[in-house]
Design a protein around this motif. Structure first.
Motif, mmCIF file in Angstrom:
data_model
loop_
_atom_site.group_PDB
_atom_site.id
_atom_site.type_symbol
_atom_site.label_atom_id
_atom_site.label_comp_id
_atom_site.label_asym_id
_atom_site.label_seq_id
_atom_site.Cartn_x
_atom_site.Cartn_y
_atom_site.Cartn_z
ATOM 1 N N LEU A 469 -5.673 -14.144 -0.998
ATOM 2 C CA LEU A 469 -6.913 -14.646 -0.092
ATOM 3 C C LEU A 469 -6.701 -14.618 1.638
ATOM 4 O O LEU A 469 -8.152 -14.561 2.114
ATOM 5 N N LYS A 470 -5.635 -13.575 1.615
ATOM 6 C CA LYS A 470 -5.936 -13.009 3.228
ATOM 7 C C LYS A 470 -7.246 -11.530 2.862
ATOM 8 O O LYS A 470 -8.073 -12.386 3.936
ATOM 9 N N TYR A 471 -7.614 -11.580 1.894
ATOM 10 C CA TYR A 471 -8.320 -10.379 2.227
ATOM 11 C C TYR A 471 -9.819 -10.712 1.509
ATOM 12 O O TYR A 471 -10.898 -9.846 2.134
ATOM 13 N N ALA A 496 -5.936 -12.328 -10.065
ATOM 14 C CA ALA A 496 -7.579 -10.793 -10.041
ATOM 15 C C ALA A 496 -8.392 -11.574 -8.606
ATOM 16 O O ALA A 496 -8.435 -13.281 -9.105
ATOM 17 N N ASP A 497 -8.998 -11.133 -7.893
ATOM 18 C CA ASP A 497 -9.534 -11.644 -6.922
ATOM 19 C C ASP A 497 -11.417 -10.657 -7.006
ATOM 20 O O ASP A 497 -11.017 -10.130 -7.486
ATOM 21 N N ASP A 498 -11.734 -11.795 -6.442
ATOM 22 C CA ASP A 498 -13.622 -11.130 -6.067
ATOM 23 C C ASP A 498 -13.573 -11.275 -4.936
ATOM 24 O O ASP A 498 -15.057 -10.234 -4.968
ATOM 25 N N ARG A 516 -0.201 -0.371 5.613
ATOM 26 C CA ARG A 516 -1.511 -1.823 5.660
ATOM 27 C C ARG A 516 -2.356 -1.060 5.196
ATOM 28 O O ARG A 516 -3.134 0.610 5.704
ATOM 29 N N GLY A 517 -3.063 -1.046 4.336
ATOM 30 C CA GLY A 517 -4.343 -0.369 3.887
ATOM 31 C C GLY A 517 -5.988 -0.793 4.951
ATOM 32 O O GLY A 517 -5.460 -1.120 5.350
ATOM 33 N N SER A 518 -7.248 -0.109 4.508
ATOM 34 C CA SER A 518 -8.159 -0.108 5.339
ATOM 35 C C SER A 518 -8.896 -1.711 5.618
ATOM 36 O O SER A 518 -9.824 -1.560 6.453
ATOM 37 N N LEU A 527 -0.045 -11.914 10.558
ATOM 38 C CA LEU A 527 0.707 -11.843 9.690
ATOM 39 C C LEU A 527 1.036 -11.110 8.674
ATOM 40 O O LEU A 527 2.544 -11.287 7.910
ATOM 41 N N GLY A 528 0.630 -10.208 8.250
ATOM 42 C CA GLY A 528 0.715 -9.293 7.921
ATOM 43 C C GLY A 528 1.828 -8.492 8.048
ATOM 44 O O GLY A 528 2.059 -8.021 9.132
ATOM 45 N N SER A 529 2.999 -7.266 7.433
ATOM 46 C CA SER A 529 3.612 -6.412 7.760
ATOM 47 C C SER A 529 4.353 -5.289 6.817
ATOM 48 O O SER A 529 4.661 -4.662 7.205
ATOM 49 N N GLY A 530 2.591 -5.303 5.679
ATOM 50 C CA GLY A 530 3.290 -4.159 5.399
ATOM 51 C C GLY A 530 4.428 -4.121 4.028
ATOM 52 O O GLY A 530 3.946 -3.524 3.689
ATOM 53 N N LEU A 531 5.281 -5.474 4.231
ATOM 54 C CA LEU A 531 6.102 -4.784 3.148
ATOM 55 C C LEU A 531 5.895 -6.108 2.002
ATOM 56 O O LEU A 531 7.057 -5.675 1.122
ATOM 57 N N GLY A 532 5.042 -6.803 2.077
ATOM 58 C CA GLY A 532 5.138 -7.680 0.396
ATOM 59 C C GLY A 532 5.014 -7.180 -0.073
ATOM 60 O O GLY A 532 5.525 -7.332 -1.758
ATOM 61 N N LEU A 533 4.012 -6.260 -0.954
ATOM 62 C CA LEU A 533 3.782 -5.810 -1.748
ATOM 63 C C LEU A 533 5.426 -4.225 -2.075
ATOM 64 O O LEU A 533 5.603 -4.474 -3.374
ATOM 65 N N THR A 534 5.926 -4.259 -1.726
ATOM 66 C CA THR A 534 7.007 -3.438 -1.569
ATOM 67 C C THR A 534 7.776 -4.304 -1.796
ATOM 68 O O THR A 534 8.821 -4.030 -3.344
HETATM 69 P P1 ADP Z 1 0.078 -7.370 4.150
HETATM 70 O O1 ADP Z 1 0.948 -7.409 4.971
HETATM 71 O O2 ADP Z 1 -1.026 -5.358 4.755
HETATM 72 O O3 ADP Z 1 -0.717 -7.995 3.255
HETATM 73 P P2 ADP Z 1 1.275 -5.809 1.743
HETATM 74 O O4 ADP Z 1 2.664 -4.699 0.710
HETATM 75 O O5 ADP Z 1 1.634 -7.345 0.879
HETATM 76 O O6 ADP Z 1 1.338 -5.300 3.564
HETATM 77 O O7 ADP Z 1 0.062 -5.161 1.285
HETATM 78 C C1 ADP Z 1 -0.564 -3.851 1.612
HETATM 79 C C2 ADP Z 1 -1.581 -3.393 1.097
HETATM 80 O O8 ADP Z 1 -2.300 -3.706 0.466
HETATM 81 C C3 ADP Z 1 -1.845 -4.288 2.515
HETATM 82 O O9 ADP Z 1 -2.461 -4.236 3.771
HETATM 83 C C4 ADP Z 1 -3.933 -4.401 1.642
HETATM 84 O O10 ADP Z 1 -4.465 -3.347 2.408
HETATM 85 C C5 ADP Z 1 -3.905 -3.959 0.671
HETATM 86 N N1 ADP Z 1 -3.939 -5.009 -0.320
HETATM 87 C C6 ADP Z 1 -3.245 -5.570 -1.072
HETATM 88 N N2 ADP Z 1 -3.678 -7.030 -1.682
HETATM 89 C C7 ADP Z 1 -5.124 -6.906 -1.561
HETATM 90 C C8 ADP Z 1 -6.336 -7.233 -2.334
HETATM 91 N N3 ADP Z 1 -6.410 -8.024 -2.658
HETATM 92 N N4 ADP Z 1 -7.198 -7.350 -1.802
HETATM 93 C C9 ADP Z 1 -7.665 -5.776 -0.826
HETATM 94 N N5 ADP Z 1 -6.361 -4.975 -0.752
HETATM 95 C C10 ADP Z 1 -5.151 -6.080 -0.338
#
Ligand code: ADP
Length: 572
Positions: A469-471, A496-498, A516-518, A527-534
């Motif tokens: 939703l965020k991206y 999946a998202d579009d 945190r990606g580009s 609200l992003g911390s870069g820890l969610g996916l970890t």
């Molecule tokens: P963040 O708090 O930055 O979202 P996450 O660990 O959840 O940290 O995600 C790490 C990075 O992965 C994000 O900063 C973003 O760049 C990329 N990312 C995650 N999910 C998506 C998505 N659905 N579409 C595009 N980029 C994403």
């Protein structure tokens, strides 16, 4: 040949024997050899006195002979003690000394012959008996050898004692002397054989001892000959444990070490085995074992020179892979700890600075209007939420990594889990202006069960959905697909998202902490911390599942996680 020539020949022979023993003692420093040398020196002196008495017809040399015979048997006895590694009792020296003085006094004062001879006779009988007992008790050889040696000792010792008594009564006993001399020399020979026996024995023992040590060592001991032709002369069987290759592989190929070396180490390893100076400097090499595993070995070796040229290389090889790995782990954990600290301080500093700035503004009245004040309070609130989430995530992550997180595991059907995960996020997705599409394989999922912590799986799904939703742009589509893999071993959930998808350069790192990606967040950026996916990865892995991401062909990203099936009704 007359008797004195006969005796003279034996004087020389015994003297030579004594000199040989002295020489052997000087080389080996073994005390029993010194005693044997002294014993035979005394005996050759005693024989010399016999010639004197024979030629001059005097009794005095015969009496003086008793002194040397006394020394002869005493030293022989001492030799036996020290040969068998027994402490020589001090009373023997005292006895011998008293007797020595007694004989001297007897000769000087011309005592009756028997009063001189009898004590010596008794001493010889006792000393011979003790000598035989020592050989019997402590000499560790098969019975025939032992029996024969004892017999010779007895014939010699008792015979000599009896002859001396005979001597007191009959002056001319030349044939008996011949017997004594021959027997003494047989005994001498016998002692020499005993010595050789022991030397052979101790050599066999030493060889066996070192062989056992070498062959049971975990390290690899080797001897690599360079001259005349390079070849492995010896390498311990432990080489197979370390490298997987047998000693025969090394024996049959003189440059076998080259097969082991990884390409970048071939030159260094060759330099070492060729005895080059450069080779001596490097001690740790990376090699490849037979099963393809990379291992670290440490070689401590020396080059042996012959006429200035390197003739051989010998050394010990040790597998230090474990030590190296531990070192690396320690280094990388230190690196990641340093990284974590710098990230944490950076991530915390930003919201804290903002909060402090706004609070200061509120305190000193910078914000005049009610709207300004409310806006400032809103920022403080949002930043505090970021902080709170960051701290919660960090605590959870460190607990997960330390395997100290307590899960509430439940057994649940795969279908029920999927329906729960979807319904928990339906409202959020729709409220955010996105369309939700689902595809759940109800027939199959109903037949398998999983053991998971449903709350944590909800957390994983919400991390992924929240990111989607965020991206992505509003009005996008979120698609959740749940099915069983083709082996029916895992539940597979795809989200999946579009949206824009994940740039290829970010793909390998997005599960790393604080990464945190580009791609710019389009909603809820702060609200992003870069820890969610970890965290999501740690949780899924804790349930023995897996998680990964790929970009969809038509755009957008697809996050997939799997969870192993626990109960499988499909089989019934
Ligand atoms: P963040 O708090 O930055 O979202 P996450 O660990 O959840 O940290 O995600 C790490 C990075 O992965 C994000 O900063 C973003 O760049 C990329 N990312 C995650 N999910 C998506 C998505 N659905 N579409 C595009 N980029 C994403």
């Amino acid at each position: 040949m007359n008797l004195s020539t006969f005796i003279m020949a034996f004087v020389v022979l015994t003297l030579l024997m004594s000199i040989t023993y002295f020489y052997m003692f000087a080389k080996s420093r073994e005390r029993f050899i010194q005693f044997w040398a002294l014993s035979w020196l005394a005996y050759s002196g005693s024989l010399f006195l016999l010639i004197l008495s024979y030629n001059f017809g005097s009794e005095v040399p015969l009496e003086l002979r008793k002194l040397l015979d006394l020394l002869n048997i005493t030293f022989l006895l001492f030799g036996a003690y020290s040969f068998m590694h027994i402490r020589i009792p001090s009373y023997w020296s005292r006895f011998a000394l008293y007797l020595f003085i007694w004989v001297l006094i007897g000769i000087y004062y011309n005592f009756d012959v028997l009063s001189v001879y009898l004590p010596v006779f008794a001493y010889q009988i006792i000393a011979t008996s003790v000598l035989c007992t020592i050989v019997f008790k402590y000499w560790n050889v098969p019975f025939p050898e032992k029996g024969l040696s004892i017999t010779i000792f007895m014939i010699w010792g008792f015979g000599k004692a009896i002859i001396s008594i005979y001597e007191a009564y009959f002056y001319d006993i030349s044939s008996l002397y011949q017997f004594e001399i021959i027997f003494s020399n047989i005994l001498n020979f016998c002692i020499f054989v005993i010595y050789l026996y022991r030397t052979k024995d101790s050599m066999v023992f030493t060889e066996r001892f070192y062989r056992i040590i070498a062959e049971n060592a975990t390290d690899v001991i080797f001897y690599y000959e360079l001259l005349p032709n390079p070849s492995f002369r010896y390498i311990t069987p432990s080489v197979e444990k370390v490298t997987g290759y047998t000693p025969e592989d090394f024996y049959s190929n003189p440059t076998f070490y080259r097969e082991l070396a990884v390409p970048e180490e071939i030159d260094a390893l060759s330099a070492f085995f060729n005895g080059n100076k450069q080779g001596e400097e490097q001690k740790v090499f990376k090699i490849q074992s037979k099963d393809g595993a990379l291992i670290w070995i440490e070689i401590n070796g020396d080059v042996l020179y012959e006429g200035g040229a390197a003739a051989a290389v010998k050394g010990i090889m040790r597998d230090i892979t474990k030590v190296k790995e531990d070192e690396e782990t320690l280094l990388s954990s230190k690196r990641s700890r340093d990284l974590l600290l710098s990230y944490v301080s950076h991530e915390l500093k930003t919201p804290v600075t903002a909060i402090l700035g706004y609070i200061n503004g509120l305190k000193d009245g910078t914000f005049k209007s009610e709207e300004e004040t409310n806006a400032a309070l809103d920022v403080i609130f949002t930043k505090s939420l970021v902080l709170q989430r960051l701290i919660q995530d960090l605590v959870q992550l460190s607990k997960l990594e330390a395997k100290q997180f307590s899960f509430e595991m439940t057994q649940i059907s795969a279908l029920e889990l999927c329906e729960n995960l979807i319904s928990a996020h339906t409202l959020d997705i729709q409220a955010s202006g996105f369309k939700l599409e689902t595809s759940v394989d109800t027939t199959l999922l109903d037949k398998v069960e999983l053991i998971v912590d449903t709350k944590r799986m909800e957390q994983v799904t919400s991390n992924i959905i929240f990111n989607a939703l965020k991206y992505s742009k509003k009005n996008g589509i979120i698609k959740i697909t749940c099915f069983l893999d083709r082996h029916f071993k895992n539940l597979v959930v795809e989200i999946a998202d579009d949206g824009p998808g994940i740039p290829p350069e970010d793909l390998p790192y997005i599960f790393e902490r604080f990464y945190r990606g580009s791609v710019p967040a389009l909603q809820n950026e702060d609200l992003g911390s870069g820890l969610g996916l970890t965290l999501s990865k740690e949780i899924v892995q804790a349930f023995n599942g897996d998680i990964w991401v790929q970009n969809a062909k038509g755009g957008g990203s697809i996050f997939t996680f799997t969870l192993p099936v626990f109960k499988d009704f499909l089989a019934y």
